[in-house]
Design a protein around this motif. Structure first.
Motif, PDB file in Angstrom:
ATOM      1  N   PHE A   2       0.832  -1.206   0.000  1.00  0.00           N
ATOM      2  CA  PHE A   2       0.000   0.000   0.000  1.00  0.00           C
ATOM      3  C   PHE A   2       0.862   1.250   0.000  1.00  0.00           C
ATOM      4  N   PHE A  67      -2.906   7.214  15.527  1.00  0.00           N
ATOM      5  CA  PHE A  67      -3.336   5.825  15.418  1.00  0.00           C
ATOM      6  C   PHE A  67      -4.445   5.465  16.396  1.00  0.00           C
ATOM      7  N   ARG A  75     -10.234   5.412  12.744  1.00  0.00           N
ATOM      8  CA  ARG A  75      -9.812   4.115  12.190  1.00  0.00           C
ATOM      9  C   ARG A  75      -9.210   4.275  10.798  1.00  0.00           C
ATOM     10  N   LEU A  76      -9.814   5.159   9.998  1.00  0.00           N
ATOM     11  CA  LEU A  76      -9.267   5.391   8.664  1.00  0.00           C
ATOM     12  C   LEU A  76      -7.885   6.043   8.735  1.00  0.00           C
ATOM     13  N   THR A  77      -7.716   6.995   9.660  1.00  0.00           N
ATOM     14  CA  THR A  77      -6.418   7.632   9.831  1.00  0.00           C
ATOM     15  C   THR A  77      -5.367   6.625  10.267  1.00  0.00           C
ATOM     16  N   ALA A  78      -5.724   5.771  11.235  1.00  0.00           N
ATOM     17  CA  ALA A  78      -4.792   4.747  11.708  1.00  0.00           C
ATOM     18  C   ALA A  78      -4.414   3.786  10.583  1.00  0.00           C
ATOM     19  N   PHE A  79      -5.411   3.372   9.800  1.00  0.00           N
ATOM     20  CA  PHE A  79      -5.141   2.474   8.676  1.00  0.00           C
ATOM     21  C   PHE A  79      -4.199   3.131   7.678  1.00  0.00           C
ATOM     22  N   PHE A  80      -4.444   4.411   7.411  1.00  0.00           N
ATOM     23  CA  PHE A  80      -3.614   5.129   6.444  1.00  0.00           C
ATOM     24  C   PHE A  80      -2.159   5.172   6.910  1.00  0.00           C
ATOM     25  N   HIS A  82      -0.608   3.309   9.225  1.00  0.00           N
ATOM     26  CA  HIS A  82      -0.022   1.967   9.281  1.00  0.00           C
ATOM     27  C   HIS A  82       0.355   1.492   7.880  1.00  0.00           C
ATOM     28  N   SER A  83      -0.551   1.675   6.932  1.00  0.00           N
ATOM     29  CA  SER A  83      -0.307   1.219   5.563  1.00  0.00           C
ATOM     30  C   SER A  83       0.846   1.958   4.913  1.00  0.00           C
TER      31      SER A  83
END
Length: 241
Positions: A2, A67, A75-80, A82-83
């Motif tokens: 990603f 995160f 959750r979207l910010t954390a995913f971004f 992390h990815s």
């Protein structure tokens, strides 16, 4: 995977098209091997613009709050993050600095690029503040060069509190690698760590041409916030009638 999708397909091309950043000194970033890229921190956009222009992957130590946000947005910010390969670091508590150093050394141990903002937080007024010695500890323990970097124009494009960046010219300037091998084995000497950190900050200052403040940004922010709170207490706004 990603990370490269963001860099080359989704976010990178958009950032380069909108900001059209001018890149100077990119040849100073080594094409392989571990190194620290130490930069000033003026804007939330810094997290994305520098990786977008580098040829290599770079991992930043990011504050844990990115995160742990609540709700779908959190959750979207954390995913971004992390990815995108960013590492959360808890900046609270007495062991926060050691945790950041451990994470940073882990990245360098894999012979990768580590991105760090020695000021420890974003500048709230566009000035360059005193650097924390964690960058020196990592540079000496890992025995790696430090590449100074100056982000110029990102404060005007997206100052603190502004969610949507405005169009503004941006320059990303890399300096010659700083070699601290002469201090090998001296990572526990406070005077050495301060000298190394100050040398790094001076190199960033020479590239950015900012005004320098010989105080920690977090302390200045806390003082200004306390003064603002006191002013509000002493001079409360009258209700509109």
């Amino acid at each position: 995977m990603f990370y490269y999708l963001l860099k080359y397909v989704l976010l990178g091309p958009l950032l380069r098209l909108v900001f059209r950043p001018r890149i100077e000194g990119l040849e100073h970033v080594p094409s392989s091997g571990a190194a620290i890229v130490a930069g000033n921190h003026l804007s939330f956009s810094d997290h994305f613009l520098m990786p977008a222009v580098l040829k290599r992957r770079i991992t930043f130590l990011a504050k844990a709050e990115y995160f742990t946000g609540p709700g779908i947005k959190g959750r979207l910010t954390a995913f971004f993050f992390h990815s995108a390969g960013q590492i959360p670091v808890d900046r609270s508590g007495k062991d926060a600095g050691q945790a950041a150093i451990r994470e940073g050394l882990g990245v360098l141990g894999k012979r990768e690029l580590l991105g760090i903002y020695p000021e420890g937080t974003r500048s709230h007024d566009g000035r360059l503040y005193k650097g924390k010695v964690g960058v020196a500890v990592m540079a000496l323990k890992a025995g790696v060069p430090v590449i100074p970097c100056a982000m110029i124009g990102t404060f005007e494009a997206q100052p603190p509190g502004r969610k949507i960046p405005r169009i503004h010219p941006v320059v990303i300037r890399f300096g010659e690698p700083l070699d601290f091998s002469r201090y090998a084995g001296m990572e526990n000497e406070k005077a050495v760590l301060r000298a190394v950190t100050d040398e790094i900050m001076y190199a960033i200052l020479s590239l950015s041409e900012q005004e320098y403040v010989d105080r920690y940004a977090a302390d200045v922010k806390a003082e200004e916030a306390a003064r603002t709170a006191e002013d509000r207490r002493r001079f409360p706004r009258l209700p509109r009638g």
